[in-house]
Design a protein around this motif. Structure first.
Motif, PDB file in Angstrom:
ATOM      1  N   ASN A   1     -10.876   2.231   5.387  1.00 30.36           N
ATOM      2  CA  ASN A   1      -9.815   2.282   4.304  1.00 30.36           C
ATOM      3  C   ASN A   1      -9.476   0.899   3.759  1.00 30.36           C
ATOM      4  O   ASN A   1      -8.689   0.240   4.466  1.00 30.36           O
ATOM      5  CB  ASN A   1      -8.538   2.910   5.029  1.00 30.36           C
ATOM      6  CG  ASN A   1      -7.204   2.977   3.794  1.00 30.36           C
ATOM      7  OD1 ASN A   1      -7.505   2.604   2.730  1.00 30.36           O
ATOM      8  ND2 ASN A   1      -6.074   3.153   4.151  1.00 30.36           N
TER       9      ASN A   1
ATOM     10  N   GLU B   1      -8.269  -0.072   1.300  1.00 25.61           N
ATOM     11  CA  GLU B   1      -7.044  -0.185   0.443  1.00 25.61           C
ATOM     12  C   GLU B   1      -5.768  -0.829   1.453  1.00 25.61           C
ATOM     13  O   GLU B   1      -4.675  -1.202   0.996  1.00 25.61           O
ATOM     14  CB  GLU B   1      -6.673   1.086  -0.006  1.00 25.61           C
ATOM     15  CG  GLU B   1      -7.451   1.721  -1.155  1.00 25.61           C
ATOM     16  CD  GLU B   1      -6.907   2.962  -1.708  1.00 25.61           C
ATOM     17  OE1 GLU B   1      -5.908   2.879  -2.506  1.00 25.61           O
ATOM     18  OE2 GLU B   1      -7.734   3.828  -2.014  1.00 25.61           O
ATOM     19  N   TYR B   2      -6.060  -0.613   2.638  1.00 27.78           N
ATOM     20  CA  TYR B   2      -5.015  -1.167   3.480  1.00 27.78           C
ATOM     21  C   TYR B   2      -5.371  -1.823   4.962  1.00 27.78           C
ATOM     22  O   TYR B   2      -5.874  -1.025   5.742  1.00 27.78           O
ATOM     23  CB  TYR B   2      -3.854  -0.103   3.916  1.00 27.78           C
ATOM     24  CG  TYR B   2      -2.656  -0.556   4.673  1.00 27.78           C
ATOM     25  CD1 TYR B   2      -2.126  -1.710   4.132  1.00 27.78           C
ATOM     26  CD2 TYR B   2      -2.150   0.140   5.680  1.00 27.78           C
ATOM     27  CE1 TYR B   2      -0.759  -1.979   4.719  1.00 27.78           C
ATOM     28  CE2 TYR B   2      -0.778  -0.401   6.318  1.00 27.78           C
ATOM     29  CZ  TYR B   2      -0.169  -1.339   5.892  1.00 27.78           C
ATOM     30  OH  TYR B   2       0.927  -1.878   6.328  1.00 27.78           O
ATOM     31  N   THR B   3      -5.453  -3.020   5.022  1.00 28.24           N
ATOM     32  CA  THR B   3      -6.031  -3.846   6.074  1.00 28.24           C
ATOM     33  C   THR B   3      -5.418  -3.591   7.466  1.00 28.24           C
ATOM     34  O   THR B   3      -6.125  -3.522   8.223  1.00 28.24           O
ATOM     35  CB  THR B   3      -6.258  -5.481   5.791  1.00 28.24           C
ATOM     36  OG1 THR B   3      -4.744  -5.730   5.390  1.00 28.24           O
ATOM     37  CG2 THR B   3      -6.963  -5.568   4.310  1.00 28.24           C
ATOM     38  N   ASP B   4      -4.330  -3.271   7.368  1.00 26.60           N
ATOM     39  CA  ASP B   4      -3.561  -3.253   8.948  1.00 26.60           C
ATOM     40  C   ASP B   4      -4.259  -1.791   9.349  1.00 26.60           C
ATOM     41  O   ASP B   4      -4.182  -1.370  10.537  1.00 26.60           O
ATOM     42  CB  ASP B   4      -2.009  -3.080   8.513  1.00 26.60           C
ATOM     43  CG  ASP B   4      -1.266  -3.048  10.022  1.00 26.60           C
ATOM     44  OD1 ASP B   4      -1.867  -4.088  10.803  1.00 26.60           O
ATOM     45  OD2 ASP B   4      -0.528  -2.260  10.302  1.00 26.60           O
TER      46      ASP B   4
ATOM     47  N   SER C   1       0.951  -1.371  -0.052  1.00 27.86           N
ATOM     48  CA  SER C   1       0.046  -0.301   0.124  1.00 27.86           C
ATOM     49  C   SER C   1       0.880   1.432   0.015  1.00 27.86           C
ATOM     50  O   SER C   1       2.174   1.229   0.138  1.00 27.86           O
ATOM     51  CB  SER C   1      -1.062   0.109   1.132  1.00 27.86           C
ATOM     52  OG  SER C   1      -1.860   0.812   1.201  1.00 27.86           O
TER      53      SER C   1
ATOM     54  N   PHE D   1      -0.592   5.362   4.019  1.00 30.65           N
ATOM     55  CA  PHE D   1      -1.594   4.229   4.797  1.00 30.65           C
ATOM     56  C   PHE D   1      -0.868   3.761   5.839  1.00 30.65           C
ATOM     57  O   PHE D   1      -1.268   3.207   6.820  1.00 30.65           O
ATOM     58  CB  PHE D   1      -1.967   3.509   3.748  1.00 30.65           C
ATOM     59  CG  PHE D   1      -3.040   4.165   2.773  1.00 30.65           C
ATOM     60  CD1 PHE D   1      -3.672   5.343   3.172  1.00 30.65           C
ATOM     61  CD2 PHE D   1      -3.382   3.772   1.663  1.00 30.65           C
ATOM     62  CE1 PHE D   1      -4.726   6.026   2.274  1.00 30.65           C
ATOM     63  CE2 PHE D   1      -4.244   4.318   0.732  1.00 30.65           C
ATOM     64  CZ  PHE D   1      -5.026   5.494   1.201  1.00 30.65           C
ATOM     65  N   VAL D   2       0.406   3.315   5.582  1.00 28.46           N
ATOM     66  CA  VAL D   2       1.311   2.497   6.531  1.00 28.46           C
ATOM     67  C   VAL D   2       1.417   3.441   7.655  1.00 28.46           C
ATOM     68  O   VAL D   2       1.209   3.153   8.957  1.00 28.46           O
ATOM     69  CB  VAL D   2       2.743   2.311   6.140  1.00 28.46           C
ATOM     70  CG1 VAL D   2       3.760   1.923   7.132  1.00 28.46           C
ATOM     71  CG2 VAL D   2       2.728   1.313   4.739  1.00 28.46           C
TER      72      VAL D   2
END
Length: 412
Positions: free
Chosen positions: A333, A335-338, A290, A294-295
């Motif tokens: 979000n 786009e980024y599961t974490d 991603s 987002f991280v």
């Protein structure tokens, strides 16, 4: 040792020094090699016995030769090893004092900044400076007075080997201990180093900053921005180092700006997302799965949870900043599961902290999704479809400590 033996030993040493003075670089290199092989790990008293109480004369010669030739690299590795035998001789700092007075420390610092010197030579120079630093406050102060902090920091930032970086870090850490006059200078240098490009250097800097910060009464506001950016790192050691430092800083005067910054990271703007999409970070996106922003969003949610769980006071402050609304946004979000996972875990804390918040979140996400959330928050993201995600991204819930509850879905 009898008088006759002493006289013979003195004669032997004087002959050795004459050979040195008359010898060319090949002769001196051979003499240094022999000295290193025969005298490694000897104590001050053993060296003095070996050199008939005039070992300092040989140290001075080696130091002078190094000072005159280090730019050309003439047997520099041997020179450094030989000097290291003197400086590390236990139970005495006489050799260190003489080395400093002969300009040896300044030469070591110049070696660090010389572009043509090998990594191994710079690593050895750092080891010698570390030995000097560990010998007392006056030596630490001299290194700092000689612009040593800047030279060491540059090596840490640009070195190509982990060993050199780690030695530079150990030296900066040593200089920061028991050196109040220059503690703030080292602190500011470490903050500046957070922006360097090397993940290993960033990790070492954060590791060094933590104990240094804990000894200081205040925190510099300049630490906040680079620290929050480290949450974007794809290297867990760097990210965890940043989180641990943020947890420490909750007790300092930068807490309000740090908390507001964390909450803002939960909701990156469209411009920020587009900027990351357009900067050619294909390799980063491939590695992380991603966008870096987002991280950072996920790391911010994790940090917020740890802060809130650790302190009811901080938890209330986060509520006053609208953290629940921002966590719901991050939860949407897909786009980024974490980011969804960390937001869900953080949201769980706030829902359990106040029945009113629980009711409002239940109304926003719906009874079915809320039941799944309360059953197992860490798997909630698996139950969020595209329509629900869009609703979360557009939520206008307003949950604060001082303003009460209000909420709904924004238009558009």
């Amino acid at each position: 040792m009898s008088a006759t033996e002493q006289q013979a030993n003195i004669g032997k040493v004087l002959s050795f020094l004459r050979d040195w003075d008359r010898g060319d670089r090949t002769v001196r290199g051979r003499m240094l090699n022999s000295f290193v092989s025969q005298n490694t790990r000897k104590t001050y008293y053993e060296l003095e016995l070996e050199f008939a109480q005039i070992a300092s004369l040989f140290l001075a010669r080696v130091t002078t030769w190094m000072r005159l030739t280090y730019m050309f690299g003439t047997f520099l590795d041997l020179q450094l090893k030989a000097i290291g035998i003197f400086l590390s001789a236990s139970s005495h700092d006489q050799f260190i004092m003489e080395f400093l007075e002969d300009g040896g420390v300044l030469t070591l610092l110049e070696i660090l900044g010389h572009s043509k010197r090998k990594e191994e030579e710079k690593a050895e120079a750092l080891h010698l400076l570390l030995t000097v630093s560990k010998s007392g406050r006056k030596y630490k102060e001299f290194i700092c007075e000689s612009n040593g902090v800047k030279a060491i920091a540059e090596v840490l930032a640009i070195s190509n080997t982990d060993e050199t970086k780690e030695t530079a870090q150990a030296l900066l850490e040593s200089l920061s201990n028991g050196n109040p006059k220059y503690q703030n200078q080292i602190y500011k240098s470490l903050i500046a180093l957070m922006t360097c490009s090397s993940p290993k250097a960033q990790q070492l800097v954060l590791y060094t900053l933590h104990p240094l910060q804990s000894k200081m009464r205040t925190a510099s506001h300049s630490i906040v921005e680079p620290l929050l950016k480290k949450l974007m790192s794809l290297h867990l050691e760097v990210q965890n180092g940043a989180i641990n430092l943020i947890l420490l800083l909750k007790s300092y005067d930068v807490r309000p700006v740090l908390l507001s910054g964390l909450v803002a990271l939960l909701r990156p703007t469209k411009e920020e997302v587009q900027e990351h999409q357009n900067t050619g970070e294909a390799e980063i996106i491939k590695t992380a799965g991603s966008l870096p922003v987002f991280v950072q969003q996920a790391a911010a949610a994790k940090t917020i949870r740890l802060l809130a769980e650790d302190s009811p006071e901080v938890s209330c402050e986060l509520l006053s900043l609208g953290v629940v609304q921002h966590l719901l946004f991050a939860l949407g979000n897909r786009e980024y599961t974490d980011a969804q996972l960390q937001a869900s875990l953080a949201l769980k804390h706030f829902v359990h902290s106040d029945p009113a918040i629980e009711e409002q979140v239940k109304r926003i996400i719906g009874r079915t999704l809320f039941t799944a959330f309360m059953h197992k928050a860490e798997t909630l993201y698996m139950n969020i479809d595209e329509t629900q995600a869009e609703f979360l991204l557009n939520n206008s819930l307003n949950v604060t400590e001082d303003k009460g509850l209000d909420g709904g879905k924004s238009e558009g």
